[in-house]
Motif scaffolding. Structure first.
Motif, PDB file in Angstrom:
ATOM      1  N   TYR A  23       0.870  -1.172   0.000  1.00  0.00           N
ATOM      2  CA  TYR A  23       0.000   0.000   0.000  1.00  0.00           C
ATOM      3  C   TYR A  23       0.912   1.228   0.000  1.00  0.00           C
ATOM      4  O   TYR A  23       2.103   1.108   0.204  1.00  0.00           O
ATOM      5  CB  TYR A  23      -0.951   0.077   1.208  1.00  0.00           C
ATOM      6  CG  TYR A  23      -0.856  -1.032   2.211  1.00  0.00           C
ATOM      7  CD1 TYR A  23      -1.639  -2.166   2.072  1.00  0.00           C
ATOM      8  CD2 TYR A  23       0.000  -0.940   3.290  1.00  0.00           C
ATOM      9  CE1 TYR A  23      -1.553  -3.188   2.988  1.00  0.00           C
ATOM     10  CE2 TYR A  23       0.086  -1.966   4.215  1.00  0.00           C
ATOM     11  CZ  TYR A  23      -0.682  -3.092   4.054  1.00  0.00           C
ATOM     12  OH  TYR A  23      -0.599  -4.110   4.949  1.00  0.00           O
ATOM     13  N   CYS A  73      -4.138  -8.640  10.277  1.00  0.00           N
ATOM     14  CA  CYS A  73      -3.415  -7.370  10.267  1.00  0.00           C
ATOM     15  C   CYS A  73      -3.624  -6.625  11.589  1.00  0.00           C
ATOM     16  O   CYS A  73      -4.753  -6.455  12.044  1.00  0.00           O
ATOM     17  CB  CYS A  73      -3.882  -6.524   9.088  1.00  0.00           C
ATOM     18  SG  CYS A  73      -2.707  -5.235   8.681  1.00  0.00           S
ATOM     19  N   TRP A  95      -8.337  -5.217  13.630  1.00  0.00           N
ATOM     20  CA  TRP A  95      -8.566  -3.747  13.659  1.00  0.00           C
ATOM     21  C   TRP A  95      -9.136  -3.335  15.019  1.00  0.00           C
ATOM     22  O   TRP A  95     -10.149  -3.859  15.467  1.00  0.00           O
ATOM     23  CB  TRP A  95      -9.546  -3.432  12.540  1.00  0.00           C
ATOM     24  CG  TRP A  95      -9.913  -1.994  12.327  1.00  0.00           C
ATOM     25  CD1 TRP A  95     -10.835  -1.270  13.028  1.00  0.00           C
ATOM     26  CD2 TRP A  95      -9.405  -1.120  11.312  1.00  0.00           C
ATOM     27  NE1 TRP A  95     -10.922  -0.003  12.520  1.00  0.00           N
ATOM     28  CE2 TRP A  95     -10.058   0.121  11.452  1.00  0.00           C
ATOM     29  CE3 TRP A  95      -8.453  -1.258  10.286  1.00  0.00           C
ATOM     30  CZ2 TRP A  95      -9.800   1.200  10.622  1.00  0.00           C
ATOM     31  CZ3 TRP A  95      -8.195  -0.180   9.462  1.00  0.00           C
ATOM     32  CH2 TRP A  95      -8.869   1.033   9.631  1.00  0.00           C
ATOM     33  N   CYS A 148      -4.253   1.580  12.306  1.00  0.00           N
ATOM     34  CA  CYS A 148      -3.068   0.985  11.688  1.00  0.00           C
ATOM     35  C   CYS A 148      -2.314   2.099  10.982  1.00  0.00           C
ATOM     36  O   CYS A 148      -2.860   3.183  10.744  1.00  0.00           O
ATOM     37  CB  CYS A 148      -3.453  -0.113  10.687  1.00  0.00           C
ATOM     38  SG  CYS A 148      -4.180   0.531   9.176  1.00  0.00           S
ATOM     39  N   CYS A 177      -6.544  -7.712   6.026  1.00  0.00           N
ATOM     40  CA  CYS A 177      -6.078  -6.320   6.046  1.00  0.00           C
ATOM     41  C   CYS A 177      -7.067  -5.426   5.292  1.00  0.00           C
ATOM     42  O   CYS A 177      -7.338  -5.631   4.117  1.00  0.00           O
ATOM     43  CB  CYS A 177      -4.701  -6.251   5.401  1.00  0.00           C
ATOM     44  SG  CYS A 177      -4.062  -4.585   5.271  1.00  0.00           S
ATOM     45  N   ARG A 178      -7.570  -4.429   5.973  1.00  0.00           N
ATOM     46  CA  ARG A 178      -8.547  -3.500   5.372  1.00  0.00           C
ATOM     47  C   ARG A 178      -7.883  -2.590   4.341  1.00  0.00           C
ATOM     48  O   ARG A 178      -8.493  -2.205   3.353  1.00  0.00           O
ATOM     49  CB  ARG A 178      -9.206  -2.652   6.480  1.00  0.00           C
ATOM     50  CG  ARG A 178     -10.042  -3.414   7.491  1.00  0.00           C
ATOM     51  CD  ARG A 178     -11.148  -4.205   6.851  1.00  0.00           C
ATOM     52  NE  ARG A 178     -10.730  -5.534   6.461  1.00  0.00           N
ATOM     53  CZ  ARG A 178     -11.097  -6.155   5.334  1.00  0.00           C
ATOM     54  NH1 ARG A 178     -11.862  -5.564   4.460  1.00  0.00           N
ATOM     55  NH2 ARG A 178     -10.687  -7.370   5.045  1.00  0.00           N
ATOM     56  N   CYS A 179      -6.649  -2.199   4.604  1.00  0.00           N
ATOM     57  CA  CYS A 179      -5.976  -1.269   3.678  1.00  0.00           C
ATOM     58  C   CYS A 179      -5.642  -1.993   2.381  1.00  0.00           C
ATOM     59  O   CYS A 179      -5.683  -1.413   1.303  1.00  0.00           O
ATOM     60  CB  CYS A 179      -4.727  -0.691   4.341  1.00  0.00           C
ATOM     61  SG  CYS A 179      -5.166   0.198   5.847  1.00  0.00           S
TER      62      CYS A 179
HETATM   63 FE1  FES Z   1      -3.706  -3.707   7.374  1.00  0.00          FE
HETATM   64 FE2  FES Z   1      -4.374  -1.098   7.625  1.00  0.00          FE
HETATM   65  S1  FES Z   1      -2.437  -1.946   7.120  1.00  0.00           S
HETATM   66  S2  FES Z   1      -5.546  -2.851   8.163  1.00  0.00           S
END
Ligand code: FES
Length: 356
Positions: A179, A231, A235, A251, A306-308
């Motif tokens: 990312y 991740c 969260w 994060c 992982c949301r991102c």
């Molecule tokens: Fe994985 Fe943001 S880096 S949730």
């Protein structure tokens, strides 16, 4: 459990996979010493156990020993996450005297020319080796963080030997996460499947040889994995990230998610943000998950991945993480990795303040 304090985005290095946001905070916008001291007190009151001083390069701030001393006095375990290039004997003595518990030094490569190229910083490896030896001599716990990708993965054996030679207790073999900056440079960084298989076999052999003398942390990169990583341990479950300007994030990459807004420590307390902030609640637990994930027997193991990454790959932060082989997009992720691994080996964007 842990708070990552990104006390500055300033850094003498410009690695093209930096985990900082693409829009970096300028010096004038950083929180002052008093604000960081207040955050440390609030973190201790909230029951946080560890504080990781990070950046950018945290050594770029002259008040670092003061922050470390305060954190230790508040009962927190203190970790310094550094490139090592600014860590000389005098500055290490100040940090040791302040009570630093652990130091993590990152390396770009063991090939000096390639290390210089990746970091856009001359002679960094020599400085990092000297800094790591000083940390070891001071009797502090030492981790080497080797960020690996296609341009250095063939030297993983030498990177493990580096960690052994400087007396580290642990090496993190950290595959780049795609990312932010790394996404811009994915064609340069993505390893081939052959490199990955060789590295995985090497790690297993080295773990047997080392017998725990040097612990190797190693996780398969998401694009080639069958299961998503949990991740941040999930969260909003165990981890808080504070940006240089005081934004409180679940994060380090959360600011890439466009429809979330993040609370700031200059306006609200850490406890209030942790307990009530909508951004922390957005993907906490399992209620937010797509139906297939909510029904999955691994929902409280990987916490939806992982949301991102879901955002970067699907455009929707609430979508199933394509790293999971139960995702319809999983096959295309592998194809994407293979295409990127055959991409042109050119650094498209060095991490620089003012560059997007
Ligand atoms: Fe994985 Fe943001 S880096 S949730």
């Amino acid at each position: 459990m842990a708070l990552l304090a990104e006390i500055t985005h300033r850094c003498p290095l410009q690695c093209p996979y930096c985990s900082n946001p693409v829009e970096l905070a300028r010096t004038a916008a950083e929180m002052g010493t008093g604000e960081w001291l207040r955050l440390i007190d609030e973190a201790a009151s909230l029951g946080i156990l560890q504080i990781h001083f990070s950046g950018g390069e945290p050594m770029a701030r002259s008040d670092l020993p003061r922050l470390v001393r305060h954190a230790r006095a508040a009962g927190l375990y203190t970790n310094l996450i550094t490139s090592g290039v600014l860590l000389d004997r005098e500055r290490l003595e100040a940090l040791t005297e302040a009570g630093i518990d652990h130091v993590q030094i990152s390396i770009q490569d063991t090939d000096p020319a390639n290390a210089d190229k990746i970091s856009a910083y001359p002679n960094g490896l020599v400085k990092k080796r000297a800094a790591a030896l000083l940390v070891h001599e001071a009797g502090l716990a030492l981790t080497i963080n080797a960020v690996v990708h296609r341009q250095n993965l063939d030297r993983l054996h030498e990177m493990i030997a580096f960690a052994e030679a400087v007396g580290a207790e642990r090496i993190e073999v950290a595959h780049v996460q795609y990312y932010g900056w790394a996404l811009k440079n994915r064609d340069y960084l993505m390893p081939t499947i052959d490199q990955l298989e060789a590295a995985t076999a090497l790690v297993e052999a080295e773990r047997r040889r080392l017998g725990g003398r040097l612990v190797i942390d190693y996780v398969i990169p998401d694009y080639y994995a069958r299961r998503p990583k949990a991740c941040m341990g999930g969260w909003g479950r165990r981890f808080i990230n504070v940006s240089p300007t005081g934004n409180v994030l679940p994060c380090h990459a959360a600011e890439t998610i466009p429809n979330l807004t993040f609370a700031n420590l200059r306006e609200r307390s850490l406890a209030e943000i942790w307990e009530n902030d909508p951004a922390f609640a957005a993907f906490r637990g399992t209620d937010w998950m797509p139906a297939a994930c909510r029904a999955c027997d691994r929902r409280e193991i990987d916490w939806g991945g992982c949301r991102c990454q879901a955002l970067a790959l699907t455009g929707d932060a609430a979508a199933m993480d394509p790293a999971c082989d139960r995702s319809d997009l999983h096959g295309s992720l592998f194809a994407l990795a293979q295409k990127a691994a055959g991409g042109e080996p050119v650094i498209r964007a060095y991490r620089r303040i003012g560059v997007k």
